[in-house]
Motif scaffolding. Structure first.
Motif, PDB file in Angstrom:
ATOM      1  N   TRP A 148      33.712  41.094  39.273  1.00  0.00           N
ATOM      2  CA  TRP A 148      33.431  40.977  38.122  1.00  0.00           C
ATOM      3  C   TRP A 148      32.011  41.118  37.565  1.00  0.00           C
ATOM      4  O   TRP A 148      30.673  40.838  38.350  1.00  0.00           O
ATOM      5  CB  TRP A 148      33.851  39.774  37.473  1.00  0.00           C
ATOM      6  CG  TRP A 148      35.205  39.919  37.272  1.00  0.00           C
ATOM      7  CD1 TRP A 148      36.098  39.965  37.627  1.00  0.00           C
ATOM      8  CD2 TRP A 148      35.445  38.357  36.101  1.00  0.00           C
ATOM      9  NE1 TRP A 148      37.828  39.421  37.168  1.00  0.00           N
ATOM     10  CE2 TRP A 148      37.380  38.427  36.640  1.00  0.00           C
ATOM     11  CE3 TRP A 148      35.471  36.793  35.887  1.00  0.00           C
ATOM     12  CZ2 TRP A 148      37.682  37.142  36.498  1.00  0.00           C
ATOM     13  CZ3 TRP A 148      36.361  35.656  35.879  1.00  0.00           C
ATOM     14  CH2 TRP A 148      37.474  35.636  36.187  1.00  0.00           C
TER      15      TRP A 148
ATOM     16  N   ASP B  72      28.915  41.975  34.418  1.00  0.00           N
ATOM     17  CA  ASP B  72      28.091  42.181  33.670  1.00  0.00           C
ATOM     18  C   ASP B  72      26.915  42.081  33.407  1.00  0.00           C
ATOM     19  O   ASP B  72      25.998  42.663  34.099  1.00  0.00           O
ATOM     20  CB  ASP B  72      28.008  40.531  32.790  1.00  0.00           C
ATOM     21  CG  ASP B  72      28.250  40.245  31.628  1.00  0.00           C
ATOM     22  OD1 ASP B  72      26.641  40.922  30.828  1.00  0.00           O
ATOM     23  OD2 ASP B  72      28.202  39.527  30.484  1.00  0.00           O
TER      24      ASP B  72
ATOM     25  N   GLY C 147      35.717  47.239  31.085  1.00  0.00           N
ATOM     26  CA  GLY C 147      36.841  45.733  30.120  1.00  0.00           C
ATOM     27  C   GLY C 147      36.256  46.893  28.644  1.00  0.00           C
ATOM     28  O   GLY C 147      36.917  47.134  27.849  1.00  0.00           O
TER      29      GLY C 147
ATOM     30  N   ASP D 112      35.465  46.037  35.602  1.00  0.00           N
ATOM     31  CA  ASP D 112      35.834  45.423  36.756  1.00  0.00           C
ATOM     32  C   ASP D 112      35.542  46.717  38.436  1.00  0.00           C
ATOM     33  O   ASP D 112      35.864  47.902  37.607  1.00  0.00           O
ATOM     34  CB  ASP D 112      37.115  44.432  37.281  1.00  0.00           C
ATOM     35  CG  ASP D 112      37.438  44.056  36.031  1.00  0.00           C
ATOM     36  OD1 ASP D 112      36.353  43.161  36.452  1.00  0.00           O
ATOM     37  OD2 ASP D 112      38.690  43.292  36.238  1.00  0.00           O
TER      38      ASP D 112
ATOM     39  N   GLU E   4      38.114  42.117  44.148  1.00  0.00           N
ATOM     40  CA  GLU E   4      38.467  42.268  42.976  1.00  0.00           C
ATOM     41  C   GLU E   4      36.416  42.135  42.400  1.00  0.00           C
ATOM     42  O   GLU E   4      36.248  40.430  43.418  1.00  0.00           O
ATOM     43  CB  GLU E   4      39.011  42.660  41.921  1.00  0.00           C
ATOM     44  CG  GLU E   4      38.250  42.570  40.219  1.00  0.00           C
ATOM     45  CD  GLU E   4      39.696  41.777  39.735  1.00  0.00           C
ATOM     46  OE1 GLU E   4      40.830  42.932  39.078  1.00  0.00           O
ATOM     47  OE2 GLU E   4      39.771  40.531  39.771  1.00  0.00           O
TER      48      GLU E   4
ATOM     49  N   ARG F 163      37.827  47.072  41.418  1.00  0.00           N
ATOM     50  CA  ARG F 163      39.183  46.562  42.185  1.00  0.00           C
ATOM     51  C   ARG F 163      38.675  47.916  43.505  1.00  0.00           C
ATOM     52  O   ARG F 163      38.572  48.725  43.821  1.00  0.00           O
ATOM     53  CB  ARG F 163      40.071  47.070  41.332  1.00  0.00           C
ATOM     54  CG  ARG F 163      40.076  46.733  39.900  1.00  0.00           C
ATOM     55  CD  ARG F 163      40.807  46.833  39.175  1.00  0.00           C
ATOM     56  NE  ARG F 163      41.136  45.871  38.286  1.00  0.00           N
ATOM     57  CZ  ARG F 163      42.071  46.006  36.888  1.00  0.00           C
ATOM     58  NH1 ARG F 163      42.870  47.112  36.802  1.00  0.00           N
ATOM     59  NH2 ARG F 163      41.421  45.247  36.217  1.00  0.00           N
TER      60      ARG F 163
ATOM     61  N   ARG G 184      31.926  37.106  39.604  1.00  0.00           N
ATOM     62  CA  ARG G 184      32.986  36.516  41.085  1.00  0.00           C
ATOM     63  C   ARG G 184      33.035  38.041  41.729  1.00  0.00           C
ATOM     64  O   ARG G 184      33.292  38.902  41.594  1.00  0.00           O
ATOM     65  CB  ARG G 184      33.888  36.747  39.994  1.00  0.00           C
ATOM     66  CG  ARG G 184      35.110  35.749  40.532  1.00  0.00           C
ATOM     67  CD  ARG G 184      36.425  35.839  40.014  1.00  0.00           C
ATOM     68  NE  ARG G 184      37.812  35.441  40.153  1.00  0.00           N
ATOM     69  CZ  ARG G 184      38.614  35.095  40.070  1.00  0.00           C
ATOM     70  NH1 ARG G 184      39.175  34.735  38.669  1.00  0.00           N
ATOM     71  NH2 ARG G 184      39.836  34.157  40.788  1.00  0.00           N
TER      72      ARG G 184
ATOM     73  N   THR H 281      31.549  45.023  30.213  1.00  0.00           N
ATOM     74  CA  THR H 281      31.825  45.123  31.022  1.00  0.00           C
ATOM     75  C   THR H 281      32.565  45.255  31.933  1.00  0.00           C
ATOM     76  O   THR H 281      33.508  45.903  31.896  1.00  0.00           O
ATOM     77  CB  THR H 281      33.363  43.192  30.664  1.00  0.00           C
ATOM     78  OG1 THR H 281      33.590  44.490  29.761  1.00  0.00           O
ATOM     79  CG2 THR H 281      31.834  42.342  29.438  1.00  0.00           C
TER      80      THR H 281
END
Length: 367
Positions: free
Chosen positions: A246, A248, A283, A178, A244, A180, A228, A176
């Motif tokens: 997200w 996976d 993450g 992000d 940002e 940014r 997202r 996981t």
């Protein structure tokens, strides 16, 4: 369970299953997580050691006979489910199908594991445990991983996730992350005065997805899901200064860009796709799961399934499961559960014709 392998489970089992399925044990309902756990503990009944754990507000339990030891076999089950509409928590039977949220994933399998433990644990010449957790759908770190960090150990683990009576020896690893992005804000009427963080982010995502395109069909390779994209605090008439995304990422052990890498190394790999001003933040980084198909326990389970008249095929799963926490500690785990369909969807159901063979295969495997 006395019925023939082609018949459904007995009525008392179905009543208990429907009571468990009626509990909306989602991550945001801690009281219902406890209620689901308590129902299964009551189903197992007295006479066993019950160790209770809690981490991050998520309860779990470990059942065994006598004092804790290194268990020969651990039966692992999760009792949490993903959210659903209220009607999915009103179980209904239609022929050989039992419809409800969690029917396939994986409350019915959990209840079978609990029954097998209840029937066999005190009779076996070696120690086994039943591990019940309530956080698998949100990552498993407060259940299975927490118990492992508290010293729980075993030689072999059977995770009751749905598999249609087939044996899953491999599953993908998971990242996981992000992305940014930072830019320069401006009035949207004068975009040349700004530097859009959203556009930086979308160009980065285009480069990443060119390397890991979304497959049109099932394939055993790395996939990237963009869950997202957001530009927090930005109005319609602003050039966004921040954005940002997200991610996976699911990867097989053959992908050397992820397998065996540290979080810093994975971040550096993702950085190679990034526009200036875009930074990857990792993450979680979880390894793939693998079990040796020639291991004696795996072969014994394979024979036990075949004795029930089912094809004991080996499978690879694209989703992550709690077996990855055992694998990281050198403990082999397989996924083996009942059949059904609709996992996480509006029409999820358990195939009741697989329940008795599942019970008998687990019993035979432990004998």
């Amino acid at each position: 369970m006395e019925p023939s392998p082609t018949a459904g489970p007995p009525e008392p089992f179905l009543v208990a299953a429907e009571e468990l399925l009626a509990v909306p044990s989602t991550a945001d309902r801690p009281a219902d997580l406890r209620r689901a756990l308590d129902l299964v503990l009551e189903f197992v009944g007295p006479g066993f050691t019950v160790e209770r754990f809690e981490s991050g507000g998520k309860p779990s339990a470990l059942l065994h006979t006598g004092a804790r030891t290194r268990f020969r076999v651990v039966l692992n089950a999760h009792l949490d489910v993903v959210p659903a509409e209220p009607h999915q928590f009103r179980p209904r039977r239609e022929g050989t199908r039992l419809y409800a949220r969690g029917a396939q994933d994986m409350k019915v399998s959990a209840l079978v594991q609990a029954q097998v433990f209840r029937e066999r644990a005190a009779l076996l010449p070696y120690p086994i445990a039943l591990q019940l957790v309530t956080d698998e759908e949100t990552g498993g770190r407060d259940g299975t991983l927490h118990q492992l960090e508290q010293g729980v150990r075993g030689d072999f683990v059977v995770i009751g996730e749905q598999s249609g009576l087939r044996i899953v020896t491999d599953s993908k690893g998971m990242v996981t992350a992000d992305l940014r992005a930072t830019g320069r804000g401006a009035h949207s009427a004068y975009p040349w005065l700004g530097d859009s963080a959203v556009l930086k982010l979308t160009r980065t995502l285009e480069a990443l997805l060119a390397r890991y395109p979304t497959p049109a069909e099932e394939v055993w390779r790395t996939t990237v899901n963009v869950a997202r994209i957001a530009a927090p605090g930005t109005a319609r008439n602003q050039v966004p200064a921040l954005a940002e995304a997200w991610l996976d990422i699911r990867y097989p052990p053959e992908d050397a860009d992820f397998a065996g890498r540290t979080a810093e190394e994975v971040a550096e790999h993702l950085r190679s796709f990034c526009e200036p001003g875009v930074t990857p933040v990792i993450g979680h980084l979880d390894p793939p799961h693998h079990a040796d198909r020639d291991r004696p326990e795996v072969r014994a389970l394979w024979r036990a399934v075949r004795e029930q008249g089912h094809d004991p095929a080996f499978l690879r799963k694209h989703g992550a499961a709690d077996g990855r926490f055992y694998h990281a500690r050198g403990i082999d785990a397989v996924i083996f559960g009942i059949g059904g369909d609709g996992q996480h969807g509006p029409h999820e159901y358990a195939d009741l014709t697989t329940v008795v063979p599942y019970h008998r295969a687990l019993t035979r495997f432990l004998s």
